[in-house]
Motif scaffolding. Structure first.
Motif, mmCIF file in Angstrom:
data_model
loop_
_atom_site.group_PDB
_atom_site.id
_atom_site.type_symbol
_atom_site.label_atom_id
_atom_site.label_comp_id
_atom_site.label_asym_id
_atom_site.label_seq_id
_atom_site.Cartn_x
_atom_site.Cartn_y
_atom_site.Cartn_z
ATOM 1 N N ARG A 153 0.816 -1.218 0.000
ATOM 2 C CA ARG A 153 0.000 0.000 0.000
ATOM 3 C C ARG A 153 0.853 1.272 0.000
ATOM 4 N NH1 ARG A 153 -3.656 -1.142 5.005
ATOM 5 N NH2 ARG A 153 -1.757 -2.279 5.590
ATOM 6 N N ASN A 154 1.806 1.320 -0.919
ATOM 7 C CA ASN A 154 2.597 2.522 -1.161
ATOM 8 C C ASN A 154 2.511 2.866 -2.641
ATOM 9 O OD1 ASN A 154 4.218 3.619 1.274
ATOM 10 N ND2 ASN A 154 4.359 1.390 1.521
ATOM 11 N N ARG A 155 3.469 3.611 -3.148
ATOM 12 C CA ARG A 155 3.472 4.002 -4.563
ATOM 13 C C ARG A 155 4.785 3.598 -5.225
ATOM 14 N NH1 ARG A 155 0.963 10.155 -3.665
ATOM 15 N NH2 ARG A 155 -0.997 9.462 -2.701
ATOM 16 N N LEU A 156 5.286 2.459 -4.837
ATOM 17 C CA LEU A 156 6.556 1.969 -5.353
ATOM 18 C C LEU A 156 6.391 1.475 -6.781
ATOM 19 C CD1 LEU A 156 7.659 0.035 -2.150
ATOM 20 C CD2 LEU A 156 8.503 2.268 -2.923
ATOM 21 N N SER A 157 7.443 1.609 -7.580
ATOM 22 C CA SER A 157 7.358 1.214 -8.987
ATOM 23 C C SER A 157 8.666 0.550 -9.402
ATOM 24 C CB SER A 157 7.082 2.442 -9.862
ATOM 25 O OG SER A 157 8.095 3.419 -9.667
ATOM 26 N N GLY A 158 8.730 0.146 -10.672
ATOM 27 C CA GLY A 158 9.923 -0.488 -11.190
ATOM 28 C C GLY A 158 9.969 -1.967 -10.900
ATOM 29 N N ASN A 159 11.069 -2.578 -11.295
ATOM 30 C CA ASN A 159 11.237 -4.014 -11.090
ATOM 31 C C ASN A 159 11.543 -4.333 -9.630
ATOM 32 O OD1 ASN A 159 10.871 -4.315 -13.817
ATOM 33 N ND2 ASN A 159 13.043 -4.559 -14.274
ATOM 34 N N PHE A 160 11.230 -5.560 -9.260
ATOM 35 C CA PHE A 160 11.595 -6.013 -7.934
ATOM 36 C C PHE A 160 13.102 -6.209 -7.870
ATOM 37 C CE2 PHE A 160 11.839 -8.857 -4.267
ATOM 38 C CZ PHE A 160 10.898 -8.292 -3.420
ATOM 39 N N VAL A 161 13.664 -6.045 -6.672
ATOM 40 C CA VAL A 161 15.116 -6.149 -6.535
ATOM 41 C C VAL A 161 15.607 -7.551 -6.903
ATOM 42 C CG1 VAL A 161 15.369 -4.356 -4.807
ATOM 43 C CG2 VAL A 161 14.797 -6.660 -4.085
ATOM 44 N N SER A 162 16.845 -7.631 -7.371
ATOM 45 C CA SER A 162 17.458 -8.912 -7.727
ATOM 46 C C SER A 162 18.547 -9.249 -6.707
ATOM 47 C CB SER A 162 18.050 -8.836 -9.135
ATOM 48 O OG SER A 162 19.002 -7.777 -9.215
ATOM 49 N N ASN A 163 19.155 -10.424 -6.892
ATOM 50 C CA ASN A 163 20.230 -10.868 -5.990
ATOM 51 C C ASN A 163 19.790 -10.812 -4.522
ATOM 52 O OD1 ASN A 163 22.035 -11.191 -8.179
ATOM 53 N ND2 ASN A 163 22.490 -8.990 -8.129
ATOM 54 N N ILE A 164 18.665 -11.480 -4.259
ATOM 55 C CA ILE A 164 18.082 -11.419 -2.913
ATOM 56 C C ILE A 164 18.419 -12.656 -2.089
ATOM 57 C CG2 ILE A 164 16.168 -9.935 -3.587
ATOM 58 C CD1 ILE A 164 14.438 -12.396 -3.868
ATOM 59 N N THR A 165 19.350 -13.457 -2.529
ATOM 60 C CA THR A 165 19.661 -14.690 -1.805
ATOM 61 C C THR A 165 20.254 -14.420 -0.429
ATOM 62 O OG1 THR A 165 21.777 -14.774 -2.984
ATOM 63 C CG2 THR A 165 19.951 -16.088 -3.873
ATOM 64 N N SER A 166 20.628 -13.172 -0.151
ATOM 65 C CA SER A 166 21.158 -12.837 1.175
ATOM 66 C C SER A 166 20.059 -12.822 2.238
ATOM 67 C CB SER A 166 21.841 -11.471 1.143
ATOM 68 O OG SER A 166 20.938 -10.477 0.685
ATOM 69 N N TRP A 167 18.805 -12.808 1.801
ATOM 70 C CA TRP A 167 17.690 -12.773 2.755
ATOM 71 C C TRP A 167 17.422 -14.182 3.312
ATOM 72 C CZ3 TRP A 167 13.880 -9.286 -0.492
ATOM 73 C CH2 TRP A 167 14.263 -7.938 -0.346
ATOM 74 N N LYS A 168 18.410 -14.732 3.963
ATOM 75 C CA LYS A 168 18.278 -16.094 4.473
ATOM 76 C C LYS A 168 17.236 -16.200 5.576
ATOM 77 C CE LYS A 168 21.792 -17.674 2.031
ATOM 78 N NZ LYS A 168 21.612 -18.596 0.889
ATOM 79 N N SER A 169 16.989 -15.101 6.286
ATOM 80 C CA SER A 169 16.073 -15.130 7.435
ATOM 81 C C SER A 169 14.662 -14.679 7.089
ATOM 82 C CB SER A 169 16.623 -14.240 8.560
ATOM 83 O OG SER A 169 17.900 -14.657 8.973
ATOM 84 N N LEU A 170 14.453 -14.203 5.856
ATOM 85 C CA LEU A 170 13.155 -13.621 5.512
ATOM 86 C C LEU A 170 12.059 -14.676 5.532
ATOM 87 C CD1 LEU A 170 12.065 -10.811 4.641
ATOM 88 C CD2 LEU A 170 12.053 -11.683 2.312
ATOM 89 N N ASP A 171 11.013 -14.430 6.344
ATOM 90 C CA ASP A 171 9.881 -15.356 6.366
ATOM 91 C C ASP A 171 8.587 -14.721 5.884
ATOM 92 O OD1 ASP A 171 8.609 -14.035 8.670
ATOM 93 O OD2 ASP A 171 10.134 -15.004 9.886
ATOM 94 N N THR A 172 8.504 -13.373 5.885
ATOM 95 C CA THR A 172 7.284 -12.688 5.455
ATOM 96 C C THR A 172 7.641 -11.541 4.519
ATOM 97 O OG1 THR A 172 6.166 -13.218 7.545
ATOM 98 C CG2 THR A 172 5.233 -11.437 6.232
ATOM 99 N N LEU A 173 7.055 -11.537 3.332
ATOM 100 C CA LEU A 173 7.290 -10.476 2.341
ATOM 101 C C LEU A 173 5.951 -10.047 1.761
ATOM 102 C CD1 LEU A 173 9.083 -8.727 0.516
ATOM 103 C CD2 LEU A 173 9.241 -10.669 -1.048
ATOM 104 N N ASN A 174 5.624 -8.768 1.924
ATOM 105 C CA ASN A 174 4.380 -8.229 1.385
ATOM 106 C C ASN A 174 4.682 -6.914 0.675
ATOM 107 O OD1 ASN A 174 1.824 -7.261 0.825
ATOM 108 N ND2 ASN A 174 0.962 -7.824 2.797
ATOM 109 N N CYS A 175 4.541 -6.938 -0.641
ATOM 110 C CA CYS A 175 4.726 -5.727 -1.460
ATOM 111 C C CYS A 175 3.469 -5.442 -2.271
ATOM 112 C CB CYS A 175 5.921 -5.887 -2.386
ATOM 113 S SG CYS A 175 7.505 -5.977 -1.527
ATOM 114 N N SER A 176 2.326 -5.884 -1.796
ATOM 115 C CA SER A 176 1.084 -5.751 -2.551
ATOM 116 C C SER A 176 0.637 -4.287 -2.652
ATOM 117 C CB SER A 176 -0.014 -6.579 -1.882
ATOM 118 O OG SER A 176 -0.318 -6.072 -0.597
ATOM 119 N N ARG A 177 -0.250 -4.052 -3.641
ATOM 120 C CA ARG A 177 -0.894 -2.748 -3.836
ATOM 121 C C ARG A 177 0.130 -1.634 -4.036
ATOM 122 N NH1 ARG A 177 -5.773 -2.343 0.475
ATOM 123 N NH2 ARG A 177 -6.196 -0.481 -0.768
ATOM 124 N N ASN A 178 1.080 -1.911 -4.954
ATOM 125 C CA ASN A 178 2.025 -0.908 -5.432
ATOM 126 C C ASN A 178 1.934 -0.869 -6.954
ATOM 127 O OD1 ASN A 178 3.843 0.361 -3.236
ATOM 128 N ND2 ASN A 178 3.732 -1.792 -2.600
#
Length: 944
Positions: free
Chosen positions: A439-464
């Motif tokens: 629920r922001n106004r973010l644009s463009g492609n999603f970030v790449s080279n995200i394999t460093s997020w070893k601990s990430l369990d929740t990702l929400n980028c909806s409604r952009n």
């Protein structure tokens, strides 16, 4: 010397040296005080932790004993599971000044025998099972008594006014002591009192007595969760020594007196969860070195005092859930002592002081649900691990300097005005576990080279307005369980790697995705995950997408199908031939084996009144009561006249037990054969042959817990004749929780090496005729070689919904793995939901945690079928404890020993706060943090 004198002397000598001193061996070589201590050890059933108490050693060297000039002055026997009464001869130690017996199970009425310990200065009987009334003549305790702690016991009625006769008291702790009683105003007549704790008592509604403000030496006043009403006494300003004030979770109304803010020694103020109104006096922080200021969940208005951190020692600022307005105080600009700031759910506005972001000790910053504006800084405090700025009006781009936010674990920035791309520098945050940018106004492609997020369990980028392809690297994140990219402009196919994730929640709806969804995602759990993507297709109708097969027909399709059919027929004929040969050979072997009589071996672990001849004929289909992954369970009558039954678990294979089942059998026999505990199912014997192995247990008349909690889950295949319309009421649920906790506590803390069950779930909790709980099915148990250290297993085993996150991802098991599963059972008991019955495709644990963190009333989550006003406090407590036990981080979960004490001592009380849990052991730290809102990723329990 005359002959008669010599005779008398000899007789006297014989009497002296033959008199039975207290001790293991009644000999003259044992010091009398050592003999008393050895008798004390014997009276308390020889606790294993004091096995070093021996007649051959010097008792003054025992760590539990304090001596002065060789004379016993102190005894400390804590956390030893003592369940015997205090013996009168303990007061034969005439110089005893210190007696600490906290955290045991000592029963009976108040031990008036201690009136005879006339030199006591310190007496701690907290966290035991004392009951009845507190005697009116309690003032007969030692006149020298300075510290008296009776917290967390089971007394009824009032606290007697006679306690004011103990004029020497400096510390009086009576937290969680009585129900439906009152406390006397005469406590205000204790002139030397420095610490007074009356928290966690179900008092009848009562105001703070004006006499309490006479306590000029009082440093600590804690009366939280005690049903207080009325207002804070206006002359509280007379209590000039007051450093710590906790009146939280009561029904105190009115405004905060200005005099409270003028107290010169005041350091900690806890007034949260009351009905306070009006403005906060501006004097707070100006006259004292304020450390903690918590007035959350009230009806306060106006702005925050400007001088809250004037003395530069403020550590915690917690004011959420009020109607505060204005900007944050300027004194926060250079308040480097701050560790936590929680101002969420107010109407605060303006920009955030730049110095607050960089306060060097800042760990948690929660500002969500306000009207804050401005941009995010390039740099923040190095310790900052949680930032929640959701539902504000922050704007601009997410700064590239966010890569320096090195310890950030949780970043919630939902519903703001952020623009631009998601910066690539965000991938440098290797500890990130939760990222909410929806629920922001973010644009463009999603970030790449995200394999460093070893601990990430929740990702929400909806409604952009994000676009481009969904990066395949998302599917390589080992801990990702919740993914929401809905309502964006993503295009292309869903990467096949996404199907490899063990997702509990997925939403990719309302994008421009195309192609076939990964096969692993074609399940009913994701039937709303792909809506409004016209170019997506699937083979599963329940996903409400077009059928992929309808668009794949071609001119060569018929010929391809014909070749496939002919090939299938050929393979089928070949298999028939092979099966015929195998069946002939097998039949020949069976005919040969039928001529042999099976050789059955019975190994008993208890005294039994039956043999294999009573068991084997009754292993018939009509006696089946359950089936599982490793065998069938039968109920077998072993005494026609007595009606006695046993349960028989059969692990069987027509040839030979495969390696997996063999290991399960050995593990269960080795574990259960040595265990003796009332809350662990009793393994009576095992009966084995070459082809079949039988485990014979005591029979549990009320079957398993899940059949009572989740009757809709029953099926004819696993419920047998068990058909009831009864509801498991709340008192029985409390009994089940306590029994199960005690069983696990025994396994974790009293077995050497400790035992981890690995498959704790409601179907493995069996109930006898009195609804006493017993833990069953140890086929997955592991004996830990080193206490508290993880043991890596070859494969993840257990049941979905109960599996701890670290176990699923690392295969490391220890006691905290079982604690997580037990937390799910507590949530089942409190809510009536199943382990996978959370909303929005969440597990129960995830749903409960989210429900709590969002500030929703706990009452809304409780089981409606048994919810009654008189049980609400207990049900809320169990819900909170369930969340704590099922914490994502294993280090934040309590031990089962702590859980037992909480359940036993709090089944009629609210959960304890840091004053009730007055312990010194480091193992309690995670529990205390959770109860008081520590750095554990959970909102503190006082929020709701």
């Amino acid at each position: 010397m005359s002959i008669s004198t010599q005779i008398n002397f000899c007789i006297l000598t014989i009497l002296i040296f033959s008199f039975p001193f207290y001790g293991e061996s009644q000999t003259s070589s044992i010091n009398p005080e050592r003999s008393i201590l050895l008798d004390l050890k014997k009276h308390f059933s020889n606790p294993p932790n004091i096995s070093h108490w021996k007649s051959s050693s010097d008792h003054c060297t025992w760590p539990e004993i304090t001596c002065r000039d060789g004379i016993v002055t102190g005894i400390q026997l804590v956390w030893l599971l003592i369940s015997d009464t205090i013996p009168p001869f303990i007061c034969h130690l005439k110089n005893l000044t210190f007696l600490d017996l906290n955290h045991n199970y000592i029963p009976g009425s108040f031990p008036t025998l201690l009136y005879n310990c006339s030199n006591l200065e310190y007496l701690d009987l907290s966290f035991n099972n004392f009951s009845g009334i507190i005697p009116d003549d309690i003032s007969r305790l030692s006149p020298h008594l300075e510290v008296f702690n009776l917290s967390s016991n089971w007394f009824v009625g009032r606290i007697p006014a006679g306690i004011s006769g103990l004029k020497g008291l400096k510390e009086l702790q009576l937290a969680g002591v009585v129900s439906n009683g009152s406390f006397p105003s005469e406590i205000g007549n204790l002139p030397n009192l420095e610490v007074l704790v009356l928290s966690q008592n179900s008092f009848t509604p009562q105001e703070i007595p004006p006499s309490f403000t006479q306590l000029k030496k009082l440093r600590n006043l804690s009366i939280n969760q005690a049903n207080l009403i009325g207002e804070i006494p206006a002359n509280i300003s007379n209590m000039t020594a007051l450093e710590f004030l906790d009146l939280s979770v009561n029904n105190i109304s009115g405004s905060i007196p200005v005099g409270l803010g003028r107290l010169p020694a005041l350091r900690d103020v806890c007034l949260y969860t009351n009905n306070l109104s009006g403005e906060i006096p501006m004097v707070f922080g100006q006259f004292s070195k304020l450390n903690t200021f918590d007035v959350s969940t009230n009806h306060l208005t106006g702005s925050l005092p400007e001088g809250l951190c004037s003395n530069k020692v403020l550590s915690s600022l917690i004011v959420f859930n009020n109607n505060l307005t204005g900007q944050l105080p300027k004194s926060l600009e250079d308040c480097n002592t701050l560790k936590g700031v929680r101002v969420e759910r107010n109407n605060l506005s303006g920009t955030i002081p730049e110095g607050l972001w960089t306060a060097r000790n800042l760990n948690r910053l929660l500002m969500n649900n306000n009207q804050f504006t401005g941009q995010l800084p390039q740099k923040v405090a190095s310790n900052l691990s949680l930032v929640d700025i959701s539902n504000n009006r922050f704007s601009g781009e997410i700064p590239t300097g966010i890569s320096s936010w090195s310890n950030l674990g949780v970043f919630r920035a939902s519903n703001n005005l952020f623009t631009g791309n998601i910066p690539q520098q965000l991938t440098a945050l290797r500890f990130l576990s939760t990222l909410l940018l929806d629920r922001n106004r973010l644009s463009g492609n999603f970030v790449s080279n995200i394999t460093s997020w070893k601990s990430l369990d929740t990702l929400n980028c909806s409604r952009n307005q994000l676009s481009g392809n969904i990066p395949p690297e998302l599917g390589l994140l080992p801990n990702l369980v919740q993914l929401d990219l809905s309502e964006n402009q993503f295009s292309g196919e869903i990467p096949s790697e996404i199907g490899r994730l063990r997702l509990s929640a997925l939403n990719l709806s309302s994008n421009h995705l195309s192609g076939k969804i990964p096969e692993e995602l074609e399940v009913a759990a994701f039937n709303k995950s792909f809506l409004n993507n016209p170019n997506l297709c699937a083979d599963t109708p329940s996903l409400h997408l077009r059928d992929c097969k309808s668009n794949n027909k071609s001119s060569g399709e018929v010929s391809v199908k014909l070749i496939a059919i002919l090939g299938t027929i050929g393979v089928f004929l070949l298999l028939v031939a092979i099966l015929y040969i195998w069946y002939s050979f097998r039949s020949h072997r069976k005919r040969k084996k039928k001529r042999l009589v099976p050789n059955w071996k019975l190994t008993a672990f208890h005294t039994i009144s039956f043999t294999e001849s009573n068991i084997l004929p009754n292993l018939a289909e009509n006696n089946v009561v359950g089936t599982g992954g490793s065998g069938i369970v039968y109920v077998v009558p072993i005494g026609k006249s007595s009606g006695e039954n046993v349960a028989v678990k059969r692990i069987w294979n027509s040839q030979k037990l495969d390696e997996k089942l063999e290991k399960e059998f050995i593990a269960e026999v080795e574990t259960l054969g040595t265990i003796r505990h009332t809350n662990i199912v009793k393994l009576l014997c095992c009966i084995s042959s070459e082809e079949s192995k039988l485990l014979v247990y005591e029979y549990m008349e009320n079957h398993s817990l899940d059949l009572w909690l989740h009757p809709k889950r029953r099926s004819a295949g696993n419920s047998g004749s068990f058909q009831r319309q009864l509801i498991l009421d709340w008192p029985k649920r409390i009994r089940v929780a306590i029994g199960t906790a005690k069983g696990l506590c025994y396994m974790h803390h009293n077995c050497s090496p400790p035992i981890v069950h690995r498959d704790v779930k409601s179907s493995n909790i069996l109930l006898d005729s009195e609804f006493n709980a017993k833990i069953a099915d140890f086929g997955l148990a592991r004996m830990l070689n080193k206490h508290g250290q993880p043991n890596i297993v070859s494969a993840v085993a257990g049941s979905f919904g109960y599996i701890a996150p670290e176990y699923a991802h690392t295969r490391k098991v220890n006691q905290k793995t079982d604690v997580y599963s037990f937390g799910v059972i507590l949530l089942e008991l409190a809510t009536g939901r199943g382990p996978t019955d959370g909303d929005d495709d969440r597990s129960l644990a995830d749903w409960a945690r989210y429900h709590f963190q969002e500030g929703n009333p706990i009452e809304d989550a409780l089981d409606e079928t048994i919810k009654e006003p008189k049980y609400l406090d207990e049900m809320r407590s169990m819900f909170r404890l369930g969340i704590l036990c099922a914490a994502t981080n294993p280090s934040e979960r309590p031990t089962m020993r702590e859980v037992v004490h909480i359940l036993v001592h709090c089944s009629n009380k609210l959960l304890p706060d840091r004053n009730r849990i007055s312990r010194s052991k480091s193992e309690a730290s995670s529990l205390l943090k959770a109860f008081k809102g520590g750095d554990n990723g959970l909102m503190p329990f006082h929020e709701v």
